[in-house]
Design a protein around this motif. Sequence first.
Motif, PDB file in Angstrom:
ATOM      1  N   MET A  99       5.816  -3.420   7.822  1.00 34.49           N
ATOM      2  CA  MET A  99       4.445  -3.413   8.319  1.00 34.49           C
ATOM      3  C   MET A  99       3.667  -2.217   7.780  1.00 34.49           C
ATOM      4  O   MET A  99       2.466  -2.333   7.496  1.00 34.49           O
ATOM      5  CB  MET A  99       4.438  -3.448   9.849  1.00 34.49           C
ATOM      6  N   GLY A 100       4.324  -1.085   7.616  1.00 40.73           N
ATOM      7  CA  GLY A 100       3.669   0.080   7.024  1.00 40.73           C
ATOM      8  C   GLY A 100       3.240  -0.189   5.597  1.00 40.73           C
ATOM      9  O   GLY A 100       2.116   0.155   5.194  1.00 40.73           O
ATOM     10  N   ILE A 101       4.120  -0.786   4.816  1.00 43.33           N
ATOM     11  CA  ILE A 101       3.792  -1.149   3.433  1.00 43.33           C
ATOM     12  C   ILE A 101       2.629  -2.138   3.414  1.00 43.33           C
ATOM     13  O   ILE A 101       1.690  -2.007   2.620  1.00 43.33           O
ATOM     14  CB  ILE A 101       5.025  -1.731   2.713  1.00 43.33           C
ATOM     15  N   ALA A 102       2.657  -3.114   4.318  1.00 41.00           N
ATOM     16  CA  ALA A 102       1.585  -4.117   4.385  1.00 41.00           C
ATOM     17  C   ALA A 102       0.251  -3.458   4.747  1.00 41.00           C
ATOM     18  O   ALA A 102      -0.800  -3.838   4.221  1.00 41.00           O
ATOM     19  CB  ALA A 102       1.935  -5.205   5.394  1.00 41.00           C
ATOM     20  N   ALA A 103       0.285  -2.460   5.626  1.00 34.36           N
ATOM     21  CA  ALA A 103      -0.948  -1.762   6.000  1.00 34.36           C
ATOM     22  C   ALA A 103      -1.537  -1.019   4.796  1.00 34.36           C
ATOM     23  O   ALA A 103      -2.749  -1.067   4.557  1.00 34.36           O
ATOM     24  CB  ALA A 103      -0.675  -0.797   7.149  1.00 34.36           C
ATOM     25  N   ILE A 104      -0.680  -0.371   4.028  1.00 35.35           N
ATOM     26  CA  ILE A 104      -1.144   0.328   2.824  1.00 35.35           C
ATOM     27  C   ILE A 104      -1.685  -0.675   1.805  1.00 35.35           C
ATOM     28  O   ILE A 104      -2.750  -0.463   1.210  1.00 35.35           O
ATOM     29  CB  ILE A 104      -0.020   1.192   2.228  1.00 35.35           C
ATOM     30  N   ASP A 105      -0.964  -1.792   1.628  1.00 36.02           N
ATOM     31  CA  ASP A 105      -1.444  -2.836   0.715  1.00 36.02           C
ATOM     32  C   ASP A 105      -2.811  -3.359   1.150  1.00 36.02           C
ATOM     33  O   ASP A 105      -3.684  -3.605   0.308  1.00 36.02           O
ATOM     34  CB  ASP A 105      -0.440  -3.992   0.634  1.00 36.02           C
ATOM     35  N   ALA A 106      -2.999  -3.543   2.443  1.00 39.89           N
ATOM     36  CA  ALA A 106      -4.289  -4.030   2.945  1.00 39.89           C
ATOM     37  C   ALA A 106      -5.400  -3.045   2.595  1.00 39.89           C
ATOM     38  O   ALA A 106      -6.482  -3.451   2.162  1.00 39.89           O
ATOM     39  CB  ALA A 106      -4.225  -4.254   4.453  1.00 39.89           C
ATOM     40  N   LEU A 107      -5.132  -1.759   2.779  1.00 40.87           N
ATOM     41  CA  LEU A 107      -6.137  -0.747   2.419  1.00 40.87           C
ATOM     42  C   LEU A 107      -6.439  -0.768   0.925  1.00 40.87           C
ATOM     43  O   LEU A 107      -7.599  -0.687   0.513  1.00 40.87           O
ATOM     44  CB  LEU A 107      -5.662   0.646   2.836  1.00 40.87           C
ATOM     45  N   LEU A 108      -5.401  -0.872   0.109  1.00 36.89           N
ATOM     46  CA  LEU A 108      -5.590  -0.902  -1.341  1.00 36.89           C
ATOM     47  C   LEU A 108      -6.344  -2.155  -1.790  1.00 36.89           C
ATOM     48  O   LEU A 108      -7.064  -2.127  -2.788  1.00 36.89           O
ATOM     49  CB  LEU A 108      -4.242  -0.807  -2.063  1.00 36.89           C
ATOM     50  N   ASP A 109      -6.164  -3.258  -1.037  1.00 39.26           N
ATOM     51  CA  ASP A 109      -6.876  -4.505  -1.338  1.00 39.26           C
ATOM     52  C   ASP A 109      -8.261  -4.530  -0.695  1.00 39.26           C
ATOM     53  O   ASP A 109      -8.931  -5.559  -0.689  1.00 39.26           O
ATOM     54  CB  ASP A 109      -6.072  -5.713  -0.833  1.00 39.26           C
ATOM     55  N   ASP A 110      -8.673  -3.391  -0.122  1.00 44.84           N
ATOM     56  CA  ASP A 110      -9.977  -3.247   0.525  1.00 44.84           C
ATOM     57  C   ASP A 110     -10.145  -4.169   1.732  1.00 44.84           C
ATOM     58  O   ASP A 110     -11.253  -4.580   2.053  1.00 44.84           O
ATOM     59  CB  ASP A 110     -11.111  -3.450  -0.485  1.00 44.84           C
ATOM     60  N   GLN A 111      -9.046  -4.512   2.376  1.00 42.77           N
ATOM     61  CA  GLN A 111      -9.133  -5.294   3.607  1.00 42.77           C
ATOM     62  C   GLN A 111      -9.428  -4.342   4.764  1.00 42.77           C
ATOM     63  O   GLN A 111      -8.821  -3.289   4.871  1.00 42.77           O
ATOM     64  CB  GLN A 111      -7.823  -6.043   3.883  1.00 42.77           C
ATOM     65  N   ARG A 112     -10.338  -4.729   5.614  1.00 45.23           N
ATOM     66  CA  ARG A 112     -10.728  -3.901   6.757  1.00 45.23           C
ATOM     67  C   ARG A 112     -10.706  -4.755   8.018  1.00 45.23           C
ATOM     68  O   ARG A 112     -10.818  -5.978   7.964  1.00 45.23           O
ATOM     69  CB  ARG A 112     -12.141  -3.337   6.564  1.00 45.23           C
ATOM     70  N   ASN A 113     -10.574  -4.082   9.128  1.00 42.89           N
ATOM     71  CA  ASN A 113     -10.634  -4.743  10.436  1.00 42.89           C
ATOM     72  C   ASN A 113      -9.600  -5.848  10.580  1.00 42.89           C
ATOM     73  O   ASN A 113      -9.899  -6.930  11.089  1.00 42.89           O
ATOM     74  CB  ASN A 113     -12.041  -5.279  10.710  1.00 42.89           C
ATOM     75  N   VAL A 114      -8.386  -5.568  10.112  1.00 41.46           N
ATOM     76  CA  VAL A 114      -7.300  -6.531  10.276  1.00 41.46           C
ATOM     77  C   VAL A 114      -6.126  -5.865  10.980  1.00 41.46           C
ATOM     78  O   VAL A 114      -5.931  -4.652  10.910  1.00 41.46           O
ATOM     79  CB  VAL A 114      -6.812  -7.124   8.930  1.00 41.46           C
ATOM     80  N   MET A 115      -5.359  -6.676  11.656  1.00 43.04           N
ATOM     81  CA  MET A 115      -4.140  -6.256  12.317  1.00 43.04           C
ATOM     82  C   MET A 115      -2.975  -6.769  11.479  1.00 43.04           C
ATOM     83  O   MET A 115      -3.011  -7.889  10.984  1.00 43.04           O
ATOM     84  CB  MET A 115      -4.087  -6.880  13.715  1.00 43.04           C
ATOM     85  N   ILE A 116      -1.965  -5.943  11.302  1.00 46.19           N
ATOM     86  CA  ILE A 116      -0.770  -6.370  10.587  1.00 46.19           C
ATOM     87  C   ILE A 116       0.161  -7.001  11.618  1.00 46.19           C
ATOM     88  O   ILE A 116       0.437  -6.410  12.663  1.00 46.19           O
ATOM     89  CB  ILE A 116      -0.051  -5.180   9.911  1.00 46.19           C
TER      90      ILE A 116
END
Length: 141
Positions: free
Chosen positions: A89-106
């Motif tokens: 989940m930590g890796i997914a959170a970093i990936d989401a930030l790098l993909d410019d995803q905002r306001n999402v829950m992992i």
Amino acid sequence: IASGAEAAIIPEISMAKDQLGELIEQGFRKSKSSSMVLVTESEVTGGAMGVAERVKREYPSFDVRVTILGHLQRGGSPTAQDRILASRMGIAAIDALLDDQRNVMIGIQNDQIVYVPFSKAIKNDKPINRDLLDAVRILSL
């Protein structure tokens, strides 16, 4: 049910002031020397501290104690599965930030990482199983 509580005060079910008093009085009639009441944190109930203050005010002879579960509830050593899930989940959170995803829950669904928009996550209230609340009431008799 597992805790043996006599009542559960939750915002989804309205608990009027006299209902709390009735629960306490029923305990006295049964010669109970103590009662456990579970209280969810919410603006509606005032949370555990709000309910405790009300009981102290209305029943000054009671010894009221509040335990906020917090970390106590989440205690214990993490298992290997806990550590792996946290890492994924930590890796997914970093990936989401790098993909410019905002306001999402992992989250995880069917062992797959999913991104759930906050707007969707907070709209999906899980209904209260009233049978379980009835079981709390029945078992406290």
